[in-house]
Write an enzyme that holds these catalytic residues in place. Structure first.
Site, PDB file in Angstrom:
ATOM      1  CG  ASP A   1      35.654  34.818  45.761  1.00  0.00           C
ATOM      2  OD1 ASP A   1      37.666  34.115  45.899  1.00  0.00           O
ATOM      3  OD2 ASP A   1      35.165  33.711  46.011  1.00  0.00           O
ATOM      4  CE  LYS A   2      36.293  43.477  40.662  1.00  0.00           C
ATOM      5  NZ  LYS A   2      36.811  43.731  38.995  1.00  0.00           N
TER       6      LYS A   2
END
Length: 251
Positions: free
Chosen positions: A124-125
């Protein structure tokens, strides 16, 4: 003399996706060879001659026996796990000489000139930690397909201690937004100031798997760091730096 290979294998070797997904892209009219649309799943290509376009992205011919590279990166928060920078800074933007973990050996980076690397899976970012990049499509498929059950280990910081019932649900697996998320192995749980840190292991990894399961149970994840993929550990690799590894380090 060059050899023809199945189109789905070639796409997988490029690190784009699995062979099965490649077949789906071909059937959906998302693949072209030398500018011509291809829908026959049995199509073969000459990797040293043919130009292949997948979902409007073009891949130039390459040598069949191209050297395979494996890169371990400690991904910072706010960097996306994508081969494209269209939605923000990508992990590929970090694979530079300046970010090589051994500054005195930056010349090693020249090995990657002209090599297309692709991230293996996603992180995930808003998560950080270990991510692999490679041009080995077979390894990408093996590490991302659930049937191979390769472990991925994470350190997760949450706001409060897990209840016994929560542990049971997280271990067993649960429905989140109507979709089943497989269970996680909770290896360790300890206090860190006012927060609690978990060490968890997954053998499958859906989008935001850990965050969604914990969120469903009312826990807030403040830090999520991947520390191992298969045999490969993050170790002391600093955030935002990368290094070459061997395939045998991973599986």
């Amino acid at each position: 003399m060059s050899e023809y290979v199945r189109l789905n294998k070639y796409i997988a070797d490029l690190g784009i996706c699995s062979r099965r997904k490649a077949d789906e892209l071909v059937a959906a009219g998302e693949v072209k060879i030398n500018g011509a649309l291809v829908t026959d799943l049995g199509t073969k290509v000459d990797p040293t001659v043919d130009v292949v376009t997948v979902q409007n992205k073009t891949y130039e011919p390459r040598t069949l026996n191209s050297e395979l590279f494996y890169v371990a990166l400690n991904k910072p928060i706010d960097v996306i796990s994508s081969a494209s920078s269209e939605q923000g800074e990508s992990v590929l933007d970090i694979i530079t000489a300046d970010n090589y973990y051994k500054p005195k050996f930056r010349d090693d980076v020249t090995q990657l000139a002209g090599v297309r690397l692709y991230p293996v899976g996603r992180l995930d970012k808003d998560s950080e930690g270990l991510i692999l990049l490679t041009n080995d499509g077979d390894l990408t498929n093996e590490l991302t397909h659930p049937r191979y059950e390769h472990e991925k280990e994470y350190e997760v910081t949450i706001d409060t201690k897990l209840t016994p019932d929560a542990k049971k649900l997280l271990t067993k697996g649960m429905l989140v937004e109507g979709e089943h998320y497989g269970g996680m192995n909770i290896v360790k749980e300890w206090n860190q100031g006012r927060r609690v840190v978990l060490t968890v292991i997954l053998k499958e990894g859906k989008n935001r798997h850990i965050r969604k399961m914990l969120g469903q149970l009312g826990y807030n994840v403040s830090v999520l760091r991947r520390i191992r993929i298969g045999k490969l550990k993050l170790g002391t690799l600093s955030i935002g730096t990368w290094k070459f590894v061997e395939k045998t380090d991973i599986i």
